[in-house]
Write a protein that holds these residues in place. Structure first.
Motif, PDB file in Angstrom:
ATOM      1  N   GLU B 147      37.223 101.555  54.922  1.00 11.24           N
ATOM      2  CA  GLU B 147      37.260 101.986  53.517  1.00 11.24           C
ATOM      3  C   GLU B 147      37.244 103.507  53.382  1.00 11.24           C
ATOM      4  OE1 GLU B 147      37.686 100.077  50.714  1.00 11.24           O
ATOM      5  OE2 GLU B 147      38.161  98.577  52.233  1.00 11.24           O
ATOM      6  N   GLY B 148      36.874 104.194  54.462  1.00 11.01           N
ATOM      7  CA  GLY B 148      36.922 105.660  54.441  1.00 11.01           C
ATOM      8  C   GLY B 148      35.806 106.321  53.656  1.00 11.01           C
ATOM      9  N   LEU B 149      34.692 105.623  53.467  1.00 11.15           N
ATOM     10  CA  LEU B 149      33.565 106.228  52.744  1.00 11.15           C
ATOM     11  C   LEU B 149      32.849 107.231  53.642  1.00 11.15           C
ATOM     12  CD1 LEU B 149      34.114 103.837  50.815  1.00 11.15           C
ATOM     13  CD2 LEU B 149      31.652 103.558  50.606  1.00 11.15           C
ATOM     14  N   THR B 150      32.225 108.207  53.022  1.00 10.66           N
ATOM     15  CA  THR B 150      31.419 109.157  53.779  1.00 10.66           C
ATOM     16  C   THR B 150      30.064 108.518  54.095  1.00 10.66           C
ATOM     17  OG1 THR B 150      30.418 110.100  51.799  1.00 10.66           O
ATOM     18  CG2 THR B 150      32.494 111.086  52.549  1.00 10.66           C
ATOM     19  N   ASN B 151      29.374 109.117  55.048  1.00  9.62           N
ATOM     20  CA  ASN B 151      28.057 108.553  55.391  1.00  9.62           C
ATOM     21  C   ASN B 151      27.088 108.548  54.206  1.00  9.62           C
ATOM     22  OD1 ASN B 151      28.841 107.889  57.943  1.00  9.62           O
ATOM     23  ND2 ASN B 151      27.969 109.689  58.924  1.00  9.62           N
ATOM     24  N   PRO B 152      27.018 109.637  53.413  1.00  8.61           N
ATOM     25  CA  PRO B 152      26.129 109.562  52.231  1.00  8.61           C
ATOM     26  C   PRO B 152      26.536 108.462  51.255  1.00  8.61           C
ATOM     27  CG  PRO B 152      26.680 111.848  52.729  1.00  8.61           C
ATOM     28  CD  PRO B 152      27.544 111.001  53.609  1.00  8.61           C
ATOM     29  N   GLU B 153      27.841 108.248  51.112  1.00  6.57           N
ATOM     30  CA  GLU B 153      28.297 107.169  50.218  1.00  6.57           C
ATOM     31  C   GLU B 153      27.861 105.804  50.770  1.00  6.57           C
ATOM     32  OE1 GLU B 153      32.370 108.962  48.183  1.00  6.57           O
ATOM     33  OE2 GLU B 153      32.463 108.150  50.214  1.00  6.57           O
ATOM     34  N   ILE B 154      27.998 105.643  52.072  1.00  6.04           N
ATOM     35  CA  ILE B 154      27.577 104.375  52.688  1.00  6.04           C
ATOM     36  C   ILE B 154      26.066 104.198  52.540  1.00  6.04           C
ATOM     37  CG2 ILE B 154      27.469 103.072  54.854  1.00  6.04           C
ATOM     38  CD1 ILE B 154      29.977 104.670  55.717  1.00  6.04           C
ATOM     39  N   ALA B 155      25.346 105.304  52.698  1.00  8.30           N
ATOM     40  CA  ALA B 155      23.896 105.242  52.535  1.00  8.30           C
ATOM     41  C   ALA B 155      23.540 104.752  51.137  1.00  8.30           C
ATOM     42  CB  ALA B 155      23.291 106.621  52.797  1.00  8.30           C
TER      43      ALA B 155
END
Lengths: 141, 192
Positions: B147-155
């Motif tokens: 999905e290409g989310l950033t780590n903060p977004e995944i967090a």
């Protein structure tokens, strides 16, 4: 396989995995029309469900609206006290219309506890103001 | 007002419009977010029919939350990713009948898992490998690498810290690589 070859092979595998993941990320499954239809049906049903609870309220709305309008008008005028004041003024106006100004002056004189002669000559304004003139004319009639 | 999936209207604006009864906004949201929900659910569950059910359920929850949506608190996509992830977790737990956290993570190159990969298609092999990952690792890998989310977004989606995300994605990728290692020849990587 020595350590260097093992590391190289591991890095190669990681690159292959990145390639595989990158390719997979570009695969965007088509949205099945049937699923879109189901989703939109749900959206419509939710809108209808939200509107539905308001229907019983809408049925009893006329009374509420009437009360609301009356309340709004009362508030606009100044409440029930203002209404009673208006009513008193209206009745007084009607009575004056029937009884005439002469009767009023007598009544006012009675209320004030002075004679009508005193009332006729009672003048707040100096000289020949309109009120005194009118009273004078009435006396001559 | 007519909207489509490529409408310039922001997700939040569309959601507020739908909350106010705008059917055009509902269509735009459906076109914009149902594929996202379907994609993630399919990756998480490995089952297209179940994924469609999850996508529909996630969108239904979006319709329901619309009137109370508080702007600026969360991105619509992040919220939806979280809902999809939770729905998938519930289904996976029901499917397996045990808590996924209790399942031991696969050892690198577990023969049983590799042997189950009978499909030589790369996408299918990847999906099989994803299916073999522990749920949290799979979720992190899907969100990060597919999905290409950033780590903060995944967090934010997984409601964990960024370091935990980094750990999950790293372990997930290592496990994926190990699971796919036995399939290199069949996947066409053996001679490169």
């Amino acid at each position: 396989m020595n350590w260097g070859m093992a590391m190289a092979d591991r890095n190669h595998q990681a690159d292959e995995l990145d390639t595989l993941l990158a390719a997979a990320s570009r695969e965007l499954p088509e949205l099945p029309p049937a699923l879109l239809a189901r989703v939109l049906e749900d959206a419509e049903a939710e809108l209808a469900a939200r509107a539905a609870p308001r229907l019983p309220m809408a049925a009893s709305r006329p009374a509420a609206v009437t009360g609301g309008i009356l309340a709004d008008l009362l508030a606009l005028i100044g409440g029930w006290r203002a209404i009673s004041g208006l009513a008193t003024a209206t009745i007084a106006g009607v009575w004056i219309g029937f009884a005439g100004l002469g009767t009023l002056s007598v009544t006012a004189a009675d209320l004030l506890g002075v004679s009508s002669d005193t009332l006729v000559t009672f003048n707040l304004l100096p000289g020949d103001d309109v009120f005194a003139l009118a009273m004078g004319l009435e006396d001559t009639e | 007002m007519a909207f489509d999936a490529s409408s310039q209207a922001s997700d939040e604006v569309l959601l507020v419009l739908y909350g106010n009864g705008d059917r055009g906004a509902a269509r735009a949201l459906a076109l914009r977010f149902t594929p996202l929900a379907l994609r993630v659910a399919a990756r998480m569950l490995g089952d297209r029919a179940e994924a469609e059910d999850v996508a529909q359920e996630a969108m239904l929850r979006l319709w329901r939350v619309a009137p109370e949506w508080r702007q600026g608190e969360a991105r619509v996509s992040t919220w939806l990713y979280r809902v999809v992830a939770n729905l998938c977790t519930d289904r996976l737990r029901r499917r397996r009948g045990v808590g996924l956290d209790e399942i031991a993570e696969p050892e690198d190159g577990t023969p049983g898992v590799v042997e189950r990969m009978i499909d030589t298609d790369r996408a299918s092999a990847l999906q099989d490998a994803l299916d073999a990952l522990p749920e949290r690792q799979r979720q992190a890998v899907v969100l990060r690498h597919l999905e290409g989310l950033t780590n903060p977004e995944i967090a934010a989606v997984m409601q964990i810290g960024v370091e935990a995300v980094e750990s999950l994605t790293a372990r997930g990728k290592r496990a994926l690589a190990a699971l796919l290692a036995g399939q290199r020849d069949e996947l066409g990587y053996g001679h490169g």
